[in-house]
Design a protein around this motif. Structure first.
Motif, mmCIF file in Angstrom:
data_model
loop_
_atom_site.group_PDB
_atom_site.id
_atom_site.type_symbol
_atom_site.label_atom_id
_atom_site.label_comp_id
_atom_site.label_asym_id
_atom_site.label_seq_id
_atom_site.Cartn_x
_atom_site.Cartn_y
_atom_site.Cartn_z
ATOM 1 N N ASP A 87 -92.559 -22.805 30.704
ATOM 2 C CA ASP A 87 -92.462 -24.237 30.437
ATOM 3 C C ASP A 87 -91.685 -24.783 31.638
ATOM 4 O O ASP A 87 -90.486 -24.551 31.757
ATOM 5 C CB ASP A 87 -91.690 -24.458 29.121
ATOM 6 C CG ASP A 87 -91.516 -25.934 28.810
ATOM 7 O OD1 ASP A 87 -91.876 -26.779 29.661
ATOM 8 O OD2 ASP A 87 -91.010 -26.253 27.718
ATOM 9 N N ASP A 145 -88.533 -28.016 30.336
ATOM 10 C CA ASP A 145 -88.364 -28.226 28.908
ATOM 11 C C ASP A 145 -87.389 -29.386 28.667
ATOM 12 O O ASP A 145 -86.396 -29.514 29.376
ATOM 13 C CB ASP A 145 -87.824 -26.946 28.247
ATOM 14 C CG ASP A 145 -87.594 -27.130 26.773
ATOM 15 O OD1 ASP A 145 -88.584 -27.314 26.047
ATOM 16 O OD2 ASP A 145 -86.426 -27.130 26.350
ATOM 17 N N SER A 197 -88.449 -35.232 28.212
ATOM 18 C CA SER A 197 -88.210 -36.641 27.860
ATOM 19 C C SER A 197 -86.757 -37.025 28.159
ATOM 20 O O SER A 197 -86.393 -38.205 28.100
ATOM 21 C CB SER A 197 -88.583 -36.905 26.405
ATOM 22 O OG SER A 197 -88.006 -35.939 25.586
ATOM 23 N N ASN A 253 -83.673 -32.248 14.179
ATOM 24 C CA ASN A 253 -83.947 -33.674 14.281
ATOM 25 C C ASN A 253 -84.032 -34.241 12.862
ATOM 26 O O ASN A 253 -85.060 -34.158 12.201
ATOM 27 C CB ASN A 253 -85.248 -33.916 15.052
ATOM 28 C CG ASN A 253 -85.501 -35.397 15.258
ATOM 29 O OD1 ASN A 253 -84.927 -36.236 14.563
ATOM 30 N ND2 ASN A 253 -86.352 -35.713 16.213
ATOM 31 N N ASN A 266 -86.747 -36.426 10.929
ATOM 32 C CA ASN A 266 -87.996 -35.891 10.363
ATOM 33 C C ASN A 266 -87.825 -35.375 8.939
ATOM 34 O O ASN A 266 -88.759 -34.817 8.366
ATOM 35 C CB ASN A 266 -88.523 -34.732 11.234
ATOM 36 C CG ASN A 266 -88.897 -35.205 12.619
ATOM 37 O OD1 ASN A 266 -89.338 -36.330 12.793
ATOM 38 N ND2 ASN A 266 -88.707 -34.346 13.620
ATOM 39 N N SER A 319 -83.269 -31.259 23.600
ATOM 40 C CA SER A 319 -83.667 -30.455 24.753
ATOM 41 C C SER A 319 -83.420 -29.011 24.315
ATOM 42 O O SER A 319 -82.276 -28.557 24.272
ATOM 43 C CB SER A 319 -82.797 -30.836 25.945
ATOM 44 O OG SER A 319 -83.032 -29.983 27.038
ATOM 45 N N MET A 320 -84.493 -28.312 23.940
ATOM 46 C CA MET A 320 -84.329 -26.988 23.332
ATOM 47 C C MET A 320 -83.506 -26.059 24.219
ATOM 48 O O MET A 320 -82.659 -25.295 23.751
ATOM 49 C CB MET A 320 -85.695 -26.370 23.068
ATOM 50 C CG MET A 320 -85.592 -25.053 22.340
ATOM 51 S SD MET A 320 -87.118 -24.126 22.413
ATOM 52 C CE MET A 320 -86.877 -22.939 21.111
ATOM 53 N N PHE A 327 -80.457 -23.497 15.363
ATOM 54 C CA PHE A 327 -81.372 -24.515 15.872
ATOM 55 C C PHE A 327 -82.635 -24.438 15.045
ATOM 56 O O PHE A 327 -83.162 -23.341 14.803
ATOM 57 C CB PHE A 327 -81.687 -24.229 17.350
ATOM 58 C CG PHE A 327 -82.840 -25.042 17.900
ATOM 59 C CD1 PHE A 327 -82.623 -26.292 18.456
ATOM 60 C CD2 PHE A 327 -84.140 -24.550 17.860
ATOM 61 C CE1 PHE A 327 -83.684 -27.051 18.954
ATOM 62 C CE2 PHE A 327 -85.207 -25.294 18.359
ATOM 63 C CZ PHE A 327 -84.978 -26.551 18.907
ATOM 64 N N TYR A 387 -86.545 -26.273 14.494
ATOM 65 C CA TYR A 387 -87.629 -27.252 14.605
ATOM 66 C C TYR A 387 -88.714 -26.755 13.665
ATOM 67 O O TYR A 387 -89.626 -26.037 14.039
ATOM 68 C CB TYR A 387 -88.146 -27.460 16.031
ATOM 69 C CG TYR A 387 -88.581 -28.913 16.188
ATOM 70 C CD1 TYR A 387 -89.578 -29.426 15.358
ATOM 71 C CD2 TYR A 387 -87.957 -29.758 17.081
ATOM 72 C CE1 TYR A 387 -89.925 -30.762 15.421
ATOM 73 C CE2 TYR A 387 -88.306 -31.100 17.156
ATOM 74 C CZ TYR A 387 -89.291 -31.599 16.311
ATOM 75 O OH TYR A 387 -89.631 -32.916 16.372
ATOM 76 N N LEU A 437 -92.923 -26.868 18.615
ATOM 77 C CA LEU A 437 -92.656 -26.026 19.788
ATOM 78 C C LEU A 437 -93.739 -24.972 19.992
ATOM 79 O O LEU A 437 -94.432 -24.567 19.055
ATOM 80 C CB LEU A 437 -91.281 -25.373 19.641
ATOM 81 C CG LEU A 437 -90.137 -26.386 19.444
ATOM 82 C CD1 LEU A 437 -88.816 -25.677 19.257
ATOM 83 C CD2 LEU A 437 -90.061 -27.361 20.614
ATOM 84 N N GLU A 445 -91.884 -21.310 24.549
ATOM 85 C CA GLU A 445 -90.553 -21.649 24.033
ATOM 86 C C GLU A 445 -90.103 -20.649 22.969
ATOM 87 O O GLU A 445 -89.047 -20.030 23.099
ATOM 88 C CB GLU A 445 -90.577 -23.076 23.442
ATOM 89 C CG GLU A 445 -90.739 -24.144 24.519
ATOM 90 C CD GLU A 445 -91.213 -25.488 23.983
ATOM 91 O OE1 GLU A 445 -92.090 -25.504 23.087
ATOM 92 O OE2 GLU A 445 -90.732 -26.526 24.466
#
Ligand code: FDP
Length: 322
Positions: free
Chosen positions: A103, A106, A109, A197, A200, A234-235, A249, A251, A264, A269
């Motif tokens: 990646d 990573d 954004s 996050n 969600n 930001s993983m 962590f 997701y 992911l 990742e």
């Protein structure tokens, strides 16, 4: 202080693998340089967007991908590459023995807001008797990884790497050399810090909702302790924090797009980060099994990711078993 190459020499890492990792770290120094220039590099914004001089600007993740692709395909030990930014894998050199997935940037954004991002990589062996490298050649479970790591572009540039013999960290010195700062990193077994996050939440499945609800109840809830929350989005930065001081962590799968198993990607990742975390004594799971046991069926496959301090990852698994 021990440099990366001296450490590799001491632990007798295969020189061909060393050369592959060299290609990655040399390119990452170049990426770090461009990131340091920030807006002055003229590289912020969208790909193919024109700047005021009428020049075409390329997004840094596109540039990072091109740089890594170029460097790795020029390395005769690389049999092929697969990137998060490329539709298909690309065959490399006929005499190469290693496959590299990456990646390139990573957490991209976060680039425009100057928050830590990183390059994640994973090295697999070319299967015996393979005569033609195709995208399918890369579909190997994470357990088969030979090496994995990331280069973090934060206040300092840090490499975390495993070749299956623990995790070491290196800081990029002003002389352009990566020097070892940590060896045999251990993720604490217990933690009071989680990263997810929360926006969600309503889209998660019931077991994840229940776990996070209980976690938020703190010392009065079933987990019996107060948790702090972090979300950098930001993983690579989150995994770095977990390797440094523990944490969990997540997701998870969510119903925003039911056709996707998670956000992911397994190959770029999930697997490399799981290899690092397991090698540092932590755990990683897709809620049903260790991520590195997932048999990939697609190069861009997505996966729910739960990783970090063992006690908490195992607890999340238990919530999903009942
Ligand atoms: P990004 O989209 O910026 O590339 O790789 C995906 C990723 O970042 C992870 O690094 C990060 O943990 C996650 O997505 C952030 O997702 P949210 O936007 O949902 O917070």
């Amino acid at each position: 202080m021990l440099s990366l190459n001296q450490a590799f020499e001491q632990s007798q890492v295969d020189p061909q693998l060393v050369s592959v990792v060299d290609s990655i770290t040399i390119t990452c120094k170049n990426i770090a340089e461009r990131l340091r220039g920030g807006a002055l590099s003229g590289l912020y914004g969208s790909a193919e967007q024109e700047n005021v001089q009428g020049e075409i600007q390329k997004k840094l993740d596109v540039i990072s991908n091109d740089l890594l692709k170029q460097a790795l395909l020029a390395n005769r030990n690389v049999a092929g590459i697969a990137s998060e930014e490329e539709e298909q894998a690309i065959a490399g050199n006929a005499e190469g023995q290693y496959l590299v997935t990456f990646d390139p940037l990573d957490g991209s954004s976060n680039i425009d807001v100057n928050v830590t991002v990183g390059t994640i990589f994973s090295v697999l062996a070319l299967p015996e008797n393979c005569t033609q490298v195709t995208t399918d050649t890369f579909l190997q479970a994470g357990r088969k990884q030979i090496a994995a790591g990331y280069v973090l572009y934060g206040p300092s540039v840090i490499l975390a790497i495993t070749t299956g013999n623990g995790v070491a960290m290196y800081n990029l010195g002003s002389d352009g050399v990566f020097y070892q700062t940590e060896d045999q990193i251990q993720v604490p077994e217990t933690t009071e810090e989680f990263a997810i996050n929360m926006s969600n939440q309503r889209f998660w499945q019931a077991p994840m909702q229940n776990y996070v609800n209980d976690l938020l109840l703190g010392e009065k809830g079933p987990l019996g302790k107060r948790f702090n929350m972090r979300w950098i989005a930001s993983m690579v930065a989150e995994v770095h924090r977990i390797l440094t001081r523990g944490g969990i962590f997540m997701y998870p799968y969510d119903s925003r797009d039911p056709s996707k198993a998670g956000k992911l990607r397994l190959m770029y990742e999930g697997n490399p980060m799981s290899f690092l975390i397991e090698q540092a004594g932590g755990a990683s799971s897709d809620t049903q099994k260790p991520i590195m046991d997932v048999e990939p069926n697609h190069i861009h496959q997505r996966v729910p990711v739960i990783l970090g301090s063992k006690e908490e990852v195992e607890r999340v698994n238990r919530y999903h078993q009942t």
